[in-house]
Scaffold this active site. Structure first.
Site, PDB file in Angstrom:
ATOM      1  N   GLU A 166       0.646  -1.229  -0.077  1.00 27.45           N
ATOM      2  CA  GLU A 166       0.148   0.146  -0.148  1.00 27.45           C
ATOM      3  C   GLU A 166       0.778   1.235   0.007  1.00 27.45           C
ATOM      4  O   GLU A 166       0.787   2.084   0.724  1.00 27.45           O
ATOM      5  CB  GLU A 166      -0.984   0.084   1.373  1.00 27.45           C
ATOM      6  CG  GLU A 166      -1.638  -1.186   1.227  1.00 27.45           C
ATOM      7  CD  GLU A 166      -3.060  -1.081   2.396  1.00 27.45           C
ATOM      8  OE1 GLU A 166      -2.620  -0.169   2.977  1.00 27.45           O
ATOM      9  OE2 GLU A 166      -3.996  -1.780   2.444  1.00 27.45           O
ATOM     10  N   GLU A 351      -5.688  -8.676   0.925  1.00 30.75           N
ATOM     11  CA  GLU A 351      -6.296  -8.133   2.292  1.00 30.75           C
ATOM     12  C   GLU A 351      -7.587  -7.928   2.084  1.00 30.75           C
ATOM     13  O   GLU A 351      -8.080  -7.486   0.983  1.00 30.75           O
ATOM     14  CB  GLU A 351      -5.638  -7.083   3.108  1.00 30.75           C
ATOM     15  CG  GLU A 351      -4.463  -7.223   3.612  1.00 30.75           C
ATOM     16  CD  GLU A 351      -3.738  -5.705   4.269  1.00 30.75           C
ATOM     17  OE1 GLU A 351      -4.464  -5.103   4.617  1.00 30.75           O
ATOM     18  OE2 GLU A 351      -2.450  -5.845   4.407  1.00 30.75           O
TER      19      GLU A 351
HETATM   20  C1  BGC Z   1      -3.243  -2.486   6.168  1.00 29.10           C
HETATM   21  C2  BGC Z   1      -2.856  -3.199   7.445  1.00 29.10           C
HETATM   22  C3  BGC Z   1      -4.411  -2.545   8.226  1.00 29.10           C
HETATM   23  C4  BGC Z   1      -5.527  -2.869   7.639  1.00 29.10           C
HETATM   24  C5  BGC Z   1      -6.733  -2.190   8.525  1.00 29.10           C
HETATM   25  C6  BGC Z   1      -4.361  -2.401   5.570  1.00 29.10           C
HETATM   26  O1  BGC Z   1      -4.384  -0.905   5.274  1.00 29.10           O
HETATM   27  O2  BGC Z   1      -2.177  -3.112   5.335  1.00 29.10           O
HETATM   28  O3  BGC Z   1      -1.970  -3.182   8.020  1.00 29.10           O
HETATM   29  O4  BGC Z   1      -4.442  -3.177   9.517  1.00 29.10           O
HETATM   30  O5  BGC Z   1      -5.443  -2.163   6.431  1.00 29.10           O
HETATM   31  O6  BGC Z   1      -6.846  -1.195   8.526  1.00 29.10           O
END
Ligand code: BGC
Length: 450
Positions: A166, A351
């Site tokens: 990111e 994610e």
């Molecule tokens: C990040 C994580 C973060 C998650 C929730 C993502 O932007 O890679 O490190 O905990 O979002 O905010």
């Protein structure tokens, strides 16, 4: 009734990052990172929380891998703390820190879990921040040297590498709005940090081609931006929001240029870059990792510096504990958008997940998290839809395996499918973890039941 099935080779994973779970930040000769400093600056992190202990994963790694095995995961996405491997950020390699990642990877492989390694998840060595961090053009070489150390040691065992996690958040949080380390608020620094991040990505990909034999890519967070009305200023604002978050990093990687809106957003703070930099950034990559959490309905907001956009709440939508709109169709939309704009490159959802309030563990040992469970069901259906629409999607990672340090929000937001009691370090599978395990075990078939 619709039936769900995923490709045989589809990877079912969960993700974490080093600073958010490991604890023991200075163990075995590691150097401090910018997060080690940031959490020690009063007022910057909720409740004064730190990553000093976090999930104590550094000491509980074997048990945590056993948990992954119990869930049936076939992949695990983790990040490597640069300052564990190179305590000063460059030069001397610290075998003590590197050894932890070797043991982690070996343990994963022994358990039939594919390691997905991310080289940079926001924890720049503090020694490099002292030299300007992501503002110093030398950072691209520092990063490539660190990446080479990792490739040389682990490429025989790790077959998928991500350079950056990111870059948008690194810049927006770290250099523009200051909510994340190193906490700067500077419109002139943000474009420089973005560009040096992308040069670093390019050099790390080049370094991979020199020694690596498998796959290297980048992880970006994407959110569909839709206009909140059909007013021309809201439509223009939506274009800026989309350029700023979704195209700023992928356009240079695939198209060799930044979106034209960047100049409009940053004005005199947006520099001209040498043509050679664009060549460097435009390295062929093997996959894109997408982190998806929300979509945003956008309106023009003159006072919102510098992008001049605001997100309009939707009365009919559910919002997570972090105030993000739950919108599973947006995940299908963004994966298809990526394919249409940049080509049918392999994609991974690296994610996806949600923070919701969790009740205490019940007497029968259960942690009931129906909202998170529903979130996963809907988003797993959404990725299936993307595959049906022709996206070459090869895997999915839940964020996160464990409740962990949610950066400047401390431990106040829980994203885990596994509950962590931060007093005792006890781990308990939430209902969402049991559900995800059943999706994996049935290769998606259970997604057709509510
Ligand atoms: C990040 C994580 C973060 C998650 C929730 C993502 O932007 O890679 O490190 O905990 O979002 O905010």
């Amino acid at each position: 009734m619709k039936t769900y099935a995923f490709p045989q080779s589809f990877l079912w994973g969960a993700a974490t990052s080093a600073y958010q779970i490991e604890g023991s930040p200075l163990a075995d000769g590691a150097g401090p990172s910018i997060w080690h400093r940031f959490v020690r600056t009063p007022g910057l992190v909720k409740n004064g929380d730190t990553g000093d202990v976090a999930c104590d994963h550094y000491n509980r790694m074997k048990d945590d891998v056993a948990l992954m095995k119990r869930l049936g995961l076939t992949a695990y996405r983790f990040s490597i703390a640069w300052a564990r491997v190179l305590p000063e950020g460059r030069g001397r390699v610290n075998e003590g820190g590197l050894g932890f990642y070797e043991r982690l990877v070996d343990t994963l492989l022994e358990n039939g879990i594919e390691p997905l390694a991310t080289l940079y998840h926001w924890d720049l060595p503090a020694a490099l921040d002292d030299r300007g961090g992501w503002l110093n053009p030398d950072v691209a070489d520092w990063f490539a040297d660190y990446a080479s150390v990792m490739y040389q040691r682990l490429d025989g065992r790790v077959k998928k590498w991500a350079t950056l996690n990111e870059p948008w958040v690194v810049t927006d949080g770290g250099y523009l709005h200051g909510a994340l380390a190193p906490g700067h608020k500077n419109r002139f620094e943000a474009p420089i940090a973005s560009h040096q991040l992308m040069r670093a990505h390019g050099k790390a990909v080049q370094a991979y081609r020199a020694v690596g034999k498998h796959e290297v890519g980048i992880v970006v967070n994407l959110a569909p931006k839709h206009p909140a009305s059909d007013k021309p200023e809201d439509i223009a604002a939506t274009q800026r929001a989309d350029a700023y978050m979704n195209r700023q990093y992928l356009d240079p990687v695939f198209l060799g240029s930044y979106p034209p809106e960047m100049k409009e957003i940053f004005g005199e703070a947006w520099p001209e870059w040498p043509a050679a930099d664009y060549e460097l950034i435009r390295q062929k990559i093997d996959f894109v990792g997408i982190n998806y959490y929300m979509r945003d309905m956008i309106r023009h907001e003159e006072t919102a510096w510098p992008v001049k956009t605001a997100v309009v709440p939707q009365s009919q939508s559910t919002y997570t504990d972090t105030g993000w709109e739950v919108h599973p169709q947006g995940l299908t939309e963004i994966l298809v958008w990526l394919k249409n704009r940049y080509g049918n490159i392999p994609q991974y959802v690296t994610e996806n997940g949600a923070a919701f309030y969790d009740p205490p563990k019940a007497a029968d040992g259960k942690v009931a998290d129906p909202l998170r469970l529903g979130y996963y069901r809907a988003h797993l259906r959404a990725i299936h839809e993307a595959i049906e629409q022709g996206v070459d999607l090869r895997g999915y990672c839940a964020w996160s395996l464990l409740d962990n340090l949610e950066w400047s929000l401390g431990y106040s937001k829980r994203f885990g499918i596994v509950h962590v009691n931060f007093d005792t370090q006890e781990r308990t599978l939430k209902d969402s973890a049991h559900f995800y395990a059943s999706v994996i075990a049935s290769n998606g078939a259970v997604l057709n039941t509510d």
